[in-house]
Motif scaffolding. Sequence first.
Motif, PDB file in Angstrom:
ATOM      1  N   LEU A  35       9.624   2.584 -15.061  1.00  0.00           N
ATOM      2  CA  LEU A  35       9.315   3.583 -16.082  1.00  0.00           C
ATOM      3  C   LEU A  35      10.212   3.418 -17.297  1.00  0.00           C
ATOM      4  N   LYS A  36      11.498   3.230 -17.063  1.00  0.00           N
ATOM      5  CA  LYS A  36      12.440   3.058 -18.173  1.00  0.00           C
ATOM      6  C   LYS A  36      12.151   1.774 -18.943  1.00  0.00           C
ATOM      7  N   GLN A  37      11.881   0.691 -18.213  1.00  0.00           N
ATOM      8  CA  GLN A  37      11.601  -0.584 -18.875  1.00  0.00           C
ATOM      9  C   GLN A  37      10.299  -0.527 -19.661  1.00  0.00           C
ATOM     10  N   THR A  38       9.298   0.152 -19.113  1.00  0.00           N
ATOM     11  CA  THR A  38       8.002   0.220 -19.788  1.00  0.00           C
ATOM     12  C   THR A  38       8.033   1.152 -20.986  1.00  0.00           C
ATOM     13  N   LEU A  39       8.598   2.322 -20.800  1.00  0.00           N
ATOM     14  CA  LEU A  39       8.523   3.343 -21.848  1.00  0.00           C
ATOM     15  C   LEU A  39       9.477   3.070 -22.998  1.00  0.00           C
ATOM     16  N   PHE A  40      10.692   2.637 -22.686  1.00  0.00           N
ATOM     17  CA  PHE A  40      11.705   2.467 -23.728  1.00  0.00           C
ATOM     18  C   PHE A  40      12.130   1.020 -23.933  1.00  0.00           C
ATOM     19  N   ASN A 100       3.680  -4.853 -12.351  1.00  0.00           N
ATOM     20  CA  ASN A 100       4.390  -3.575 -12.279  1.00  0.00           C
ATOM     21  C   ASN A 100       4.446  -2.900 -13.643  1.00  0.00           C
ATOM     22  N   ILE A 101       4.631  -3.678 -14.721  1.00  0.00           N
ATOM     23  CA  ILE A 101       4.657  -3.118 -16.074  1.00  0.00           C
ATOM     24  C   ILE A 101       3.255  -2.704 -16.512  1.00  0.00           C
ATOM     25  N   ILE A 102       2.268  -3.529 -16.175  1.00  0.00           N
ATOM     26  CA  ILE A 102       0.885  -3.208 -16.555  1.00  0.00           C
ATOM     27  C   ILE A 102       0.432  -1.924 -15.873  1.00  0.00           C
ATOM     28  N   MET A 103       0.718  -1.794 -14.592  1.00  0.00           N
ATOM     29  CA  MET A 103       0.285  -0.607 -13.861  1.00  0.00           C
ATOM     30  C   MET A 103       1.061   0.631 -14.293  1.00  0.00           C
ATOM     31  N   MET A 104       2.332   0.473 -14.637  1.00  0.00           N
ATOM     32  CA  MET A 104       3.085   1.614 -15.151  1.00  0.00           C
ATOM     33  C   MET A 104       2.523   2.078 -16.494  1.00  0.00           C
ATOM     34  N   THR A 105       2.116   1.120 -17.335  1.00  0.00           N
ATOM     35  CA  THR A 105       1.481   1.489 -18.604  1.00  0.00           C
ATOM     36  C   THR A 105       0.170   2.226 -18.368  1.00  0.00           C
ATOM     37  N   ALA A 106      -0.628   1.741 -17.415  1.00  0.00           N
ATOM     38  CA  ALA A 106      -1.878   2.437 -17.081  1.00  0.00           C
ATOM     39  C   ALA A 106      -1.605   3.824 -16.529  1.00  0.00           C
ATOM     40  N   LEU A 107      -0.547   3.947 -15.736  1.00  0.00           N
ATOM     41  CA  LEU A 107      -0.197   5.253 -15.174  1.00  0.00           C
ATOM     42  C   LEU A 107       0.223   6.220 -16.273  1.00  0.00           C
ATOM     43  N   LEU A 115       0.811  -1.217   0.000  1.00  0.00           N
ATOM     44  CA  LEU A 115       0.000   0.000   0.000  1.00  0.00           C
ATOM     45  C   LEU A 115       0.844   1.267   0.000  1.00  0.00           C
ATOM     46  N   TRP A 116       2.180   1.105   0.030  1.00  0.00           N
ATOM     47  CA  TRP A 116       3.068   2.254   0.016  1.00  0.00           C
ATOM     48  C   TRP A 116       4.061   2.104  -1.128  1.00  0.00           C
ATOM     49  N   PRO A 117       4.510   3.221  -1.708  1.00  0.00           N
ATOM     50  CA  PRO A 117       5.394   3.157  -2.886  1.00  0.00           C
ATOM     51  C   PRO A 117       6.705   2.444  -2.580  1.00  0.00           C
ATOM     52  N   GLY A 118       7.261   1.820  -3.634  1.00  0.00           N
ATOM     53  CA  GLY A 118       8.549   1.165  -3.530  1.00  0.00           C
ATOM     54  C   GLY A 118       9.649   2.001  -4.148  1.00  0.00           C
ATOM     55  N   ASP A 119      10.769   1.347  -4.434  1.00  0.00           N
ATOM     56  CA  ASP A 119      11.937   2.060  -4.961  1.00  0.00           C
ATOM     57  C   ASP A 119      12.246   1.701  -6.413  1.00  0.00           C
ATOM     58  N   GLN A 120      11.276   1.099  -7.117  1.00  0.00           N
ATOM     59  CA  GLN A 120      11.518   0.659  -8.484  1.00  0.00           C
ATOM     60  C   GLN A 120      10.756   1.499  -9.522  1.00  0.00           C
ATOM     61  N   LEU A 121      10.323   2.699  -9.132  1.00  0.00           N
ATOM     62  CA  LEU A 121       9.497   3.504 -10.031  1.00  0.00           C
ATOM     63  C   LEU A 121      10.248   3.852 -11.309  1.00  0.00           C
ATOM     64  N   TRP A 122      11.454   4.388 -11.193  1.00  0.00           N
ATOM     65  CA  TRP A 122      12.192   4.822 -12.379  1.00  0.00           C
ATOM     66  C   TRP A 122      12.667   3.629 -13.193  1.00  0.00           C
ATOM     67  N   VAL A 123      12.976   2.528 -12.533  1.00  0.00           N
ATOM     68  CA  VAL A 123      13.364   1.321 -13.271  1.00  0.00           C
ATOM     69  C   VAL A 123      12.192   0.812 -14.109  1.00  0.00           C
TER      70      VAL A 123
END
Length: 283
Positions: A58-63, A250-257, A48-56
Amino acid sequence: MVENRPLADVITHLVLVLGVIAIALPIWITFVAASHDEIRMSQAPLPLWPGDQLWVNLKQTLFGEGLSGTETAPVWLMLLNSLSMALMISLGKIAISLLSAFAIVYFKFPFRMTCFWMIFITLMLPVEVRILPTFEVVANLGMLNSYWGLSIPLIASATATFMFRQVFLTVPDEMLESARIDGAGPMRFFWDILLPLSRTNIAALFVILFIFGWNQYLWPLLITTDTSMTTIVMSIKQMLEAAEQSPQWNIIMMTALLAMIPPIFVVISMQKLFVQGLTETDK
């Protein structure tokens, strides 16, 4: 005299807070899931609280290659496809509706009101009703797997035409007569007077139509077979279907975000004009 009712105020604020929580909670869960790795998202209980893999993520999902096991285009390309389709639909709808409303209000020609009501009746014929003949026309014109095929069949808007007609009807006739006396032609009157007066209405419609175009799912799914033309809304559905075999939430939710960001940016950047366009009645 307005009575002060503390209990009613508390209940009202409580209802508003609960409403905000109900709306914001799914977005918060999406953000939290997008900030954890694949292993953590497969464990119970869910974080229920953010982790430390947000930028990782994001990079994997976007590029990167996105979700393994799916045959989709890169996420940045899908965002570009959705952005192009949404802009073409919203700008095209506004341009066509402005010109059609201008012709109906300021030009006298036979069956003028008949034309207007024929346009208005199309509100009862959504894309789902006319999807087969529309697909046949688009296919015969060779517009499958193209931005033109994604946008042109959705580019007409009876609602926008009706709204701009009502706006133009509020413009005083004296303004038109003054423009004629000054030697202004129809298009000069349109560009210099009607468009500035319709600025807030255009902004309000742009926000609504942009979100309408961005959220399209059925029509892009029907006419796109090339993965390079996949939109972001289509990709989320495909990722959810593939998640049964390789659940990379994590990839699915980053794509939704990422899919939320452009509509939110449009709403926030045009919020003032959007509210004025919906509430303004006097010109």
